[in-house]
Design an enzyme around this catalytic site. Structure first.
Site, PDB file in Angstrom:
ATOM      1  N   LYS A  22       0.846  -1.208   0.000  1.00 58.58           N
ATOM      2  CA  LYS A  22       0.000   0.000   0.000  1.00 58.58           C
ATOM      3  C   LYS A  22       0.875   1.249   0.000  1.00 58.58           C
ATOM      4  CE  LYS A  22      -1.714   1.701   3.990  1.00 58.58           C
ATOM      5  NZ  LYS A  22      -1.409   3.143   4.204  1.00 58.58           N
ATOM      6  N   ASN A  23       1.949   1.217   0.834  1.00 57.40           N
ATOM      7  CA  ASN A  23       2.740   2.432   1.031  1.00 57.40           C
ATOM      8  C   ASN A  23       3.771   2.684  -0.059  1.00 57.40           C
ATOM      9  OD1 ASN A  23       1.179   2.968   3.200  1.00 57.40           O
ATOM     10  ND2 ASN A  23       2.621   2.160   4.708  1.00 57.40           N
ATOM     11  N   CYS A 116      -5.151  11.975  12.206  1.00 57.97           N
ATOM     12  CA  CYS A 116      -6.034  10.838  12.048  1.00 57.97           C
ATOM     13  C   CYS A 116      -6.013  10.171  13.416  1.00 57.97           C
ATOM     14  CB  CYS A 116      -5.556   9.927  10.947  1.00 57.97           C
ATOM     15  SG  CYS A 116      -4.090   9.070  11.413  1.00 57.97           S
ATOM     16  N   ARG A 121      -0.249  13.943  12.990  1.00 58.03           N
ATOM     17  CA  ARG A 121       0.299  13.678  11.650  1.00 58.03           C
ATOM     18  C   ARG A 121       0.329  14.936  10.775  1.00 58.03           C
ATOM     19  NH1 ARG A 121      -1.483   8.021   9.244  1.00 58.03           N
ATOM     20  NH2 ARG A 121       0.509   8.273   8.182  1.00 58.03           N
ATOM     21  N   ASP A 307       4.213   0.045  12.364  1.00 57.85           N
ATOM     22  CA  ASP A 307       3.012  -0.624  11.833  1.00 57.85           C
ATOM     23  C   ASP A 307       2.891  -2.047  12.345  1.00 57.85           C
ATOM     24  OD1 ASP A 307       3.307   0.905   8.523  1.00 57.85           O
ATOM     25  OD2 ASP A 307       2.719   1.681  10.477  1.00 57.85           O
ATOM     26  N   ARG A 421      -9.049  -0.327   3.986  1.00 53.71           N
ATOM     27  CA  ARG A 421      -8.131   0.707   3.462  1.00 53.71           C
ATOM     28  C   ARG A 421      -6.809   0.081   3.043  1.00 53.71           C
ATOM     29  NH1 ARG A 421      -6.250   4.375   7.446  1.00 53.71           N
ATOM     30  NH2 ARG A 421      -4.831   4.814   5.742  1.00 53.71           N
TER      31      ARG A 421
END
Ligand code: EPZ
Length: 446
Positions: A22-23, A116, A121, A307, A421
């Protein structure tokens, strides 16, 4: 909105393919704005954030077609420089279009990505870097947008005061077409940054890592088309590894990149979790023996990644003894703890005695809300039981989903769009391994 209904416990056994990262995928899509030529990105995960980023590109004059896991991006219409508030507010990484829009068109209007659930952030480090390159950027709280302009972005010598993964990438994306040379000091070393650099080099960018945490970018006049396959997702692999061991199961992961999981594999081995290299791209994770408590402190690459701390905490609820998880990257990344305690987990919060917290922690110290803590103490093992849970952020969501799989009884999980997500078809893949998960509308009674 939907919820998961999960029947536990279940032992997870079988094989799983890790999806694209994803990143990296999100930034690869942003990179397509740097050229009018076609860009083909392969191994793109089917996740909500990718679909949102494709929507952002549509607003900026691109056409993106997703066939299987390949995205083909072509110029669709005349460009615009504004990311609509609604989509920008739902996708933090949409702020990264700043660099390409400023370097190509001298203008960008983006919503404040804002905080978030894992912290404030802010993007102050991104903004400071772009200003050093000649951009003028102001935030008008009355419309919630950053307004950015640059007659011509020029190269600069930029030093990040603290690590920033997407901040490093934002400056890379801005410097490629800027006039002159940009040298980045204290640049992030996460492997996802290197994968993005690889793509940009395929597009004709002149970028190289010239030393520890240093990157030099020579501006070029234009970039060209490219076809590129992004790397697999490290966070997914760690999630499935924990799923295997926490459920006393056995999962072989394909598209494995264990060479980038050193800190995780070291902690896992110390805790008594089993893993075996099957071949260069497959790794078997399995329950070997009763787990013992192991402390982890999250760090920037190549340390134990932030993460990974939520799934790790779940694993430690199944380990004998007392373990500590110390979060040093974000200031509010324990949103899953109260939810795990509803299932019987024994977890307390505390703050380690740190001499110079302003320097030690990666977040801006003043962003820290008064009522949060940077560490938790977990006592195990605990047999988790069912509960009704709320998901607040992506990695917390994956962790709570795994908790309901290993816990006994029927659990209900709300806020599952957070998991969507970042995890492709998550319940289908977990059910194929033996989990019992139903995705139903939130108001369904069962
Ligand atoms: C990226 O976030 C990842 N997201 C995160 O993954 C990951 O946890 C993080 O890097 C660390 O590796 C994406 O790549 C889309 P940072 P990023 O800039 O870039 C503070 C996931 O679950 N900071 O390295 O936002 C910041 O608030 C996500 O996939 C500032 O204060 O992380 C954080 O506390 C979660 N000002 C710390 O620094 C800035 O200008 C590190 O942030 C930038 C960052």
């Amino acid at each position: 909105m939907e919820k998961f209904i999960v029947d536990g416990p279940a032992k997870l056994i079988g094989h799983v393919m890790i999806a694209g990262a994803k990143n990296v995928a999100l930034k690869a899509l942003v990179a397509s704005l740097l050229t009018d030529e076609d860009i083909i990105i392969k191994n793109v995960p089917h996740i909500r954030d990718v679909h949102l980023m494709l929507e952002v590109l549509g607003h900026l004059g691109k056409h993106a077609a997703l066939t299987g896991s390949t995205v083909t991006i072509t110029k669709n219409s005349s460009h615009t420089c504004t990311v609509p508030l609604e989509v920008g507010a739902r996708l933090r990484t949409s702020s990264m279009v700043l660099g390409p829009l400023l370097s190509r068109y001298g203008k960008a209007i983006i919503p404040n990505p804002g905080g978030c659930r894992i912290g404030a952030r802010p993007i102050d480090r991104h903004i400071d870097g772009l200003k050093a390159m000649g951009a003028s950027i102001s935030y008008t709280s009355d419309d919630g947008y950053f307004h950015a302009e640059a007659k011509e972005l020029h190269g600069a010598e930029i030093t990040f005061e603290k690590n920033t993964h997407t901040g490093t990438e934002t400056i890379l994306l801005a410097a490629i077409l800027a006039k002159g040379t940009t040298t980045l000091h204290n640049a992030a070393e996460e492997v996802e940054v290197d994968n993005l650099i690889d793509l940009l080099q395929h597009m004709g960018a002149h970028i190289k890592r010239t030393g520890k945490r240093e990157i030099v970018i020579e501006g070029v006049s234009s970039l060209h088309s490219a076809e590129f396959e992004i790397m697999p997702d490290r966070n997914e692999e760690v999630t499935f590894a924990v799923a295997a061991i926490a459920s006393t199961g056995d999962i072989t992961v394909h598209n494995s990149r264990r060479q980038y999981l050193g800190a995780f594999l070291e902690a896992l081995t110390k805790a008594g979790g089993g893993y075996e290299a099957i071949d260069a791209e497959s790794t078997r994770y399995f329950y070997k023996e009763a787990l013992t408590a192991v402390d982890v402190t999250t760090e920037i690459y190549p340390g134990f990644m932030t993460d990974w701390q939520a799934p790790w905490a779940l694993l430690m609820t199944q380990a004998k003894g007392e373990s500590v998880v110390h979060e040093t990257v974000f200031e509010n990344r324990f949103t899953y703890v109260e939810e795990l305690k509803k299932m019987g987990a024994r977890i307390t919060y505390f703050d380690p005695d740190i001499k110079n917290p302003e320097e030690f922690y990666n977040f801006n110290w003043n962003d820290r809300p008064v009522d949060t803590h940077q560490a938790i103490r977990i006592t195990g093992p605990t047999n988790l039981h069912n509960a009704v849970l709320s998901i607040n952020d992506l990695r917390a969501g994956a962790t709570l989903l795994l908790a309901t799989i290993i816990g006994s009884g029927k659990s209900y999980l709300y806020g599952i769009e957070q998991v969507d997500r970042g995890y492709e078809h998550i319940e289908k893949r977990l059910c194929a391994l033996g989990a019992h998960i139903d995705r139903v509308t939130e108001d369904a009674i069962s």
